[in-house]
Design an enzyme around this catalytic site. Sequence first.
Site, PDB file in Angstrom:
ATOM      1  N   LYS A  69      45.865  39.694  36.808  1.00 55.78           N
ATOM      2  CA  LYS A  69      46.266  40.212  35.450  1.00 55.78           C
ATOM      3  C   LYS A  69      47.687  40.542  35.874  1.00 55.78           C
ATOM      4  O   LYS A  69      48.789  40.049  34.971  1.00 55.78           O
ATOM      5  CB  LYS A  69      45.793  41.503  34.923  1.00 55.78           C
TER       6      LYS A  69
ATOM      7  N   ASP B 249      46.804  37.384  28.033  1.00 57.91           N
ATOM      8  CA  ASP B 249      46.476  36.159  28.729  1.00 57.91           C
ATOM      9  C   ASP B 249      46.453  35.066  27.729  1.00 57.91           C
ATOM     10  O   ASP B 249      46.957  34.018  28.339  1.00 57.91           O
ATOM     11  CB  ASP B 249      44.801  36.356  29.124  1.00 57.91           C
ATOM     12  N   SER B 250      45.999  34.891  26.763  1.00 64.37           N
ATOM     13  CA  SER B 250      46.130  33.877  25.716  1.00 64.37           C
ATOM     14  C   SER B 250      47.544  33.469  25.496  1.00 64.37           C
ATOM     15  O   SER B 250      47.886  32.221  25.461  1.00 64.37           O
ATOM     16  CB  SER B 250      45.212  33.925  24.625  1.00 64.37           C
TER      17      SER B 250
ATOM     18  N   CYS C 195      36.532  44.591  59.656  1.00 65.07           N
ATOM     19  CA  CYS C 195      35.129  45.469  59.629  1.00 65.07           C
ATOM     20  C   CYS C 195      34.049  44.314  60.271  1.00 65.07           C
ATOM     21  O   CYS C 195      33.936  43.840  61.220  1.00 65.07           O
ATOM     22  CB  CYS C 195      34.982  45.768  58.324  1.00 65.07           C
ATOM     23  N   TYR C 196      33.144  44.143  59.199  1.00 63.84           N
ATOM     24  CA  TYR C 196      32.028  43.228  59.562  1.00 63.84           C
ATOM     25  C   TYR C 196      32.454  41.853  60.114  1.00 63.84           C
ATOM     26  O   TYR C 196      31.919  41.229  60.917  1.00 63.84           O
ATOM     27  CB  TYR C 196      31.147  42.977  58.168  1.00 63.84           C
TER      28      TYR C 196
ATOM     29  N   GLU D  61      43.563  46.506  54.154  1.00 61.16           N
ATOM     30  CA  GLU D  61      43.545  46.310  52.499  1.00 61.16           C
ATOM     31  C   GLU D  61      43.615  47.119  51.546  1.00 61.16           C
ATOM     32  O   GLU D  61      44.166  47.363  50.390  1.00 61.16           O
ATOM     33  CB  GLU D  61      42.480  45.080  51.828  1.00 61.16           C
TER      34      GLU D  61
ATOM     35  N   SER E 198      44.357  34.980  21.161  1.00 61.96           N
ATOM     36  CA  SER E 198      43.897  36.440  20.714  1.00 61.96           C
ATOM     37  C   SER E 198      44.680  37.495  20.791  1.00 61.96           C
ATOM     38  O   SER E 198      44.501  38.260  19.865  1.00 61.96           O
ATOM     39  CB  SER E 198      42.867  36.708  21.924  1.00 61.96           C
ATOM     40  N   GLY E 199      45.929  37.307  20.975  1.00 61.30           N
ATOM     41  CA  GLY E 199      46.959  38.203  20.601  1.00 61.30           C
ATOM     42  C   GLY E 199      47.326  38.962  22.012  1.00 61.30           C
ATOM     43  O   GLY E 199      48.340  39.812  21.938  1.00 61.30           O
ATOM     44  N   GLY E 200      46.472  38.930  23.119  1.00 64.69           N
ATOM     45  CA  GLY E 200      46.396  39.310  24.351  1.00 64.69           C
ATOM     46  C   GLY E 200      47.331  38.883  25.309  1.00 64.69           C
ATOM     47  O   GLY E 200      47.904  37.544  24.847  1.00 64.69           O
TER      48      GLY E 200
ATOM     49  N   GLY F  47      31.479  43.938  55.053  1.00 60.61           N
ATOM     50  CA  GLY F  47      30.307  43.783  54.309  1.00 60.61           C
ATOM     51  C   GLY F  47      29.172  44.703  54.816  1.00 60.61           C
ATOM     52  O   GLY F  47      29.670  45.718  55.775  1.00 60.61           O
TER      53      GLY F  47
ATOM     54  N   HIS G 169      39.949  48.896  57.602  1.00 60.23           N
ATOM     55  CA  HIS G 169      40.282  47.916  56.305  1.00 60.23           C
ATOM     56  C   HIS G 169      41.886  48.019  56.043  1.00 60.23           C
ATOM     57  O   HIS G 169      42.152  48.973  55.315  1.00 60.23           O
ATOM     58  CB  HIS G 169      39.452  48.464  55.079  1.00 60.23           C
TER      59      HIS G 169
END
Length: 531
Positions: free
Chosen positions: A386, A238-239, A92-93, A182, A234-236, A65, A180
């Site tokens: 995603k 995700d949906s 870190c923090y 990550e 939607s065609g993407g 942070g 860090h």
Amino acid sequence: MPAAPPASPAATPDTVLVVDFGAQYAQLIARRVREARVYSEIVPSTTPVAEILARKPKAIILSGGPSSVYAEGAPRMDRALFEAGVPVLGLCYGFQLMAVTLGGTVDNTGAREYGRTDLTVTKPASTLFEGTPARQQVWMSHGDACSAAPEGFTVTASTSQVPVAAFECDARSLYGVQHHPEVMHTTHGQQLLEHFLYRGAGLQPTWTTANVVEESIAAVRAQVGDRRAICGLSGGVDSAVAAALVQRAIGDRLTCVYVDHGLMRKGESEQVEKDFVAATGVRLKVVDAEERFLAALAGVSDPEQKRKIIGREFIRVFEQAQAELVAAAGASGEPVEFLVQGTLYPDVVESGGGTGTANIKSHHNVGGLPEDLEFQLVEPLRRLFKDEVRMVGQELGLPDEIVHRQPFPGPGLGIRIVGEVTRERLDLLREADAIAREELTAAGLDRDIWQCPVVLLADVRSVGVQGDGRTYGHPIVLRPVSSEDAMTADWSRLPYEVLERISTRITNEVDEVNRVVLDVTSKPPGTIEWE
């Protein structure tokens, strides 16, 4: 998240909670934990310790942070968190906060370290560092420094500037590092995180794609029961994946509704109707709502207002589709009570629902929903990033054309026009977008970039010269980005010859456009979409 034998449908994944102290990397920490096949979620640092522990996490990670642990108003952590018997890793923090809370010393010594730093491991057989080099490169970002570890802790690493760069207390399962792990610049960062998860916390890498599918199907069945649902398609990806999951759970009691709102890219509506139905056999209802959406968006330029309008109209169209579906079923037909959405974890986080931080933007399926929503929401992907959704899509057998399609926002081209949305502007943007997509595909770059929004600056005009005459046309912005999950992104370094072909074709073939510009902003500070 590789495939593995399915877990019990009723199983609840062991959860690692990432406590966010305002770090730019909090989402990345959660991603890295998931890459180790352990489920993780983010909670704000303002969450009471009792509430954190009530969720029964198997381990806790304290993020970095921007604050100094001694600054007035800096985030604090109740000592009870470290005394609850839950393994904790401070970064870190979070490392410094653990130190001062438990009696160690953190000083503002001027020993600042930013960027790549050489770390010396002083206890090579320690829980976190065993099997890693004695000297290794890490990513630092701090001004204060820990000069004395709390009682009972063993110092395991140092740098030329910081005597206590890492410490461990195996007896209490408490660990901390100043750097860090990550970020990719830390050469053995993922190994360190996995050592904490597997050795320090005793977790097993059991959170897999197959588990996610089984658990999601079981959850949908438990929520929907023998009732009916509709899905906004939607065609993407995700949906599409959300619809495939729910169909697997409830079969033909799901009807997908594709709203042709006039905000799609060139040829996409036809592609959605053909490809998705062919891949899944799902029941699909197509609603032509272009006039409705354009009328609602008339005169509106504010991006947040556009998102909310599009979200509201989506819901109203679904409600109309619900009434039509019930009427078609006859008097004995079951009501349609559920709306399936492809909401992802980044949607929740960026809409202010994940970390307790400011709302970055209202996503159409989170902050853009109307308050008088008549449906109960079914969101089987709400906890996924995603790339995890793509893996689930592959597990479900969806074709690559759907699974690996570049992300496209639910509000469509409505948020890629800076200014009022009109049919003429949409047609102009569709042509420019189609050219960019054609050239990227021809160059074999589709898989090399995350997505490439093409943006029309409708409220901006620039002077140009075309055909020996002065023009006053719109600029088009190309926004190619590389990312893993859309939480962070960098601009893609496309070959100059590809950019040249795109620019030349757009300015030659699209009326009222006389300038093409390239957006070279990372995320943060910018977002991927312009609006």
